[in-house]
Design a protein around this motif. Structure first.
Motif, PDB file in Angstrom:
ATOM      1  N   SER A  56       6.787 -10.452 -42.962  1.00 62.73           N
ATOM      2  CA  SER A  56       8.201 -10.220 -43.269  1.00 62.73           C
ATOM      3  C   SER A  56       9.120 -10.348 -42.053  1.00 62.73           C
ATOM      4  N   SER A  57       8.591 -10.851 -40.927  1.00 60.30           N
ATOM      5  CA  SER A  57       9.406 -11.082 -39.736  1.00 60.30           C
ATOM      6  C   SER A  57       9.586 -12.579 -39.515  1.00 60.30           C
ATOM      7  N   THR A  58      10.715 -12.952 -38.914  1.00 58.29           N
ATOM      8  CA  THR A  58      11.015 -14.357 -38.644  1.00 58.29           C
ATOM      9  C   THR A  58      11.089 -14.579 -37.142  1.00 58.29           C
ATOM     10  N   TYR A  59      10.480 -15.675 -36.684  1.00 60.75           N
ATOM     11  CA  TYR A  59      10.433 -15.989 -35.259  1.00 60.75           C
ATOM     12  C   TYR A  59      10.940 -17.404 -35.006  1.00 60.75           C
ATOM     13  N   LEU A  60      11.626 -17.573 -33.895  1.00 56.91           N
ATOM     14  CA  LEU A  60      11.958 -18.905 -33.407  1.00 56.91           C
ATOM     15  C   LEU A  60      10.747 -19.398 -32.638  1.00 56.91           C
TER      16      LEU A  60
END
Length: 408
Positions: free
Chosen positions: A321-325
Motif C-alpha cells: 500500500s506504499s508508493t515509491y519513485l
C-alpha cells in the motif's frame, strides 16, 4: 551548465478527512514558555503557546512533522501520528549554543558586500520567476552570510525566522532557515515553514486562487500526486527515460592535461602566439593541443533518451500500500499543458530569444527507491535533485502541502 537544485524540506504528512484536536504544553527550565511556535511543517496548521505554555489546534488525521520552536532555544521536530495520539503532549526546550553562527552574526556589516550576498541569496532561494517578483523577505536583516572565495561557496544563516510575504500567492510565511549553501552551481537548503493566508478583497482572492492553480499545475507536487492516482498522462505529463553518458566530442581530463603541458612548454619558448587564429588542419603537436583545449568548453556529458513516452510503471514501485519513485537511470518530465515563461528562457544572460517550449524537468535519482507520501511529496527529498524547469521554480513558486486545487 544547467543549474542543479536540491530542495531540503523535511516533512511527512498524510491527510484524510477526520480531525483531531492536538493539545500540549511547552516548558523551559524556569517553567511554562509563552509565545513558542507550534506548527505542522509546510502547512497552514499551527499556533503559539499561551501564558501557561499551552497550545491547542485541530489537525486532520494522519502523520506529520510537528515543529516546536522559540528564539534562542533548540528546535524540536516531533513525529506526530494522530492515530497514536491519546493525551496532551509535553515538550521541554533547551537553550541553543550556536557558536559558529554567533561569530558570523557578530561580524555582520550591512555593507555593499552584504547586499551583494543578499541578492545572490534571493536569486537562489526565492527564484527568478515572474511569481518570485511578488515574494518579499520582510526582515532581510535577519540574514547573515559567509563567503569562501577560494571554494566559491556562499553559506547563509538566519538567527530569527524569515518573515516572507507572497503577494502573488496570498500567503504570509514564517520560514525557519536551518542551512543554506550555494556551491558553484549547486543550491541546497533546509528549512521549516508555516503558511498563513493573507486577507484581501474579492479581486485579490481571485488572483491568488488563479496563481495558486497555475503554480500547482506542472509542479513536482502535481506530478507526484498523479503517480498516486494513475493520472500522469491524463494530466498532461510525458515521461522520457534517459541515460547520461560521457560526451565523446569532449576531450578526457587526461587529454586536456597533456594539451595544457604542451601549450605551457611552447609558450615558455615563444610568447608571441596568436591564440585567436583558427586552426583548420593541425600541423604540429602545439596546434593539436590548442584544438584539444578549444573543446574543453563542451559539456562533459550527453543525455541519450532510450525510451520515449515510458509507462508510469517504469518509474513507480508499489509495495504494501506504499508508493515509491524507482527510476533506473533518469527521467525527463515534460508538462505539455503549460509553456516556459520568458524569464526561464532568458535566465542565462547569453541565451538567445527563442520560442517557449512545454516545461521540461529532469529527475536525477541519488538514492532509490524513495517513498512518495499521499500529498505528492517525497518522504526523503534529498534522494533526488532536479534540473530544468523545476530547478528554476524555487521557493517563490512553492505551495503548502495541504493545498488542494479547487474544482471549478
Amino acid at each position: 551548465m544547467e543549474n542543479r537544485f536540491l530542495l531540503f524540506l523535511f516533512f511527512v504528512s498524510q491527510l484524510v478527512y477526520s480531525q483531531t484536536i492536538i493539545k500540549g504544553t511547552v516548558y523551559q527550565v524556569n517553567g511554562p514558555l509563552e509565545g513558542a511556535a507550534v506548527y505542522l511543517n509546510n502547512t497552514m496548521l499551527g499556533t503559539t503557546t499561551n501564558a501557561n505554555g499551552e497550545f491547542s489546534f485541530p489537525v486532520k488525521s494522519g502523520q506529520y512533522e510537528m515543529i516546536i520552536s522559540y528564539l534562542g532555544y533548540k528546535k524540536i521536530i516531533y513525529s506526530l501520528n494522530t492515530s497514536n495520539y491519546t493525551k496532551p503532549l509535553v515538550f521541554a526546550l533547551e537553550e541553543a549554543k550556536n557558536t559558529l553562527d554567533e561569530i558570523i552574526i557578530k561580524k555582520t556589516v550591512y555593507d555593499d558586500e552584504w547586499k551583494y550576498n543578499l541578492t545572490a541569496f534571493k536569486r537562489a532561494f526565492i527564484g527568478q520567476s515572474k511569481l518570485a517578483e511578488e515574494c518579499e523577505i520582510l526582515n532581510p536583516e535577519a540574514l547573515h552570510f559567509n563567503f569562501d572565495a577560494n571554494k566559491n561557496i556562499l553559506n547563509a544563516y538566519a538567527r530569527k525566522p524569515l518573515q516572507i510575504q507572497h503577494k502573488g500567492l496570498g500567503y504570509k510565511i514564517t520560514y525557519e532557515l536551518e542551512t543554506f549553501t550555494i556551491n558553484n552551481s549547486l543550491v541546497t537548503y533546509l528549512g521549516y515553514s508555516r503558511y498563513q493566508k493573507l486577507k484581501g478583497n474579492k479581486r485579490k482572492e481571485r488572483k491568488w486562487k488563479k496563481n495558486r492553480l497555475i503554480t500547482f499545475n506542472g509542479s513536482p507536487m502535481h506530478f507526484y500526486r498523479t503517480l498516486l492516482t494513475n493520472s500522469t498522462y491524463k494530466d498532461g505529463f510525458l515521461l522520457h527515460l534517459f541515460k547520461r553518458v560521457p560526451n565523446p566530442e569532449r576531450p578526457t581530463e587526461a587529454e586536456l592535461q597533456k594539451a595544457r603541458e604542451i601549450v605551457r612548454l611552447n609558450l615558455s619558448r615563444n610568447k608571441n602566439v596568436n591564440f585567436s587564429a583558427s586552426i583548420a588542419a593541425p600541423k604540429t603537436a602545439f596546434d593539436s593541443a590548442r584544438v584539444v583545449l578549444n573543446k574543453q568548453k563542451l559539456p562533459k556529458f550527453k543525455d541519450n533518451i532510450y525510451k520515449s513516452k515510458a509507462p508510469v510503471s517504469d518509474i513507480v514501485l508499489k509495495e504494501n500500500s506504499s508508493t515509491y519513485l524507482n527510476i533506473e537511470h533518469n527521467v525527463l518530465v515534460v508538462y505539455t499543458k503549460e509553456k516556459e515563461e520568458r524569464k526561464y528562457i532568458m535566465r542565462n544572460a547569453f541565451s538567445k530569444i527563442r520560442e517557449a517550449y512545454p516545461q521540461s524537468s529532469s529527475i536525477i535519482p541519488l538514492k532509490k527507491p524513495t517513498a512518495i507520501d499521499i500529498n505528492g511529496l517525497l518522504v526523503n527529498p534529498l534522494h533526488v535533485y532536479y534540473e530544468g524547469y523545476w530547478s528554476f521554480e524555487k521557493f517563490g513558486n512553492a505551495l503548502p502541502i495541504d493545498y488542494k486545487p479547487q474544482k471549478k
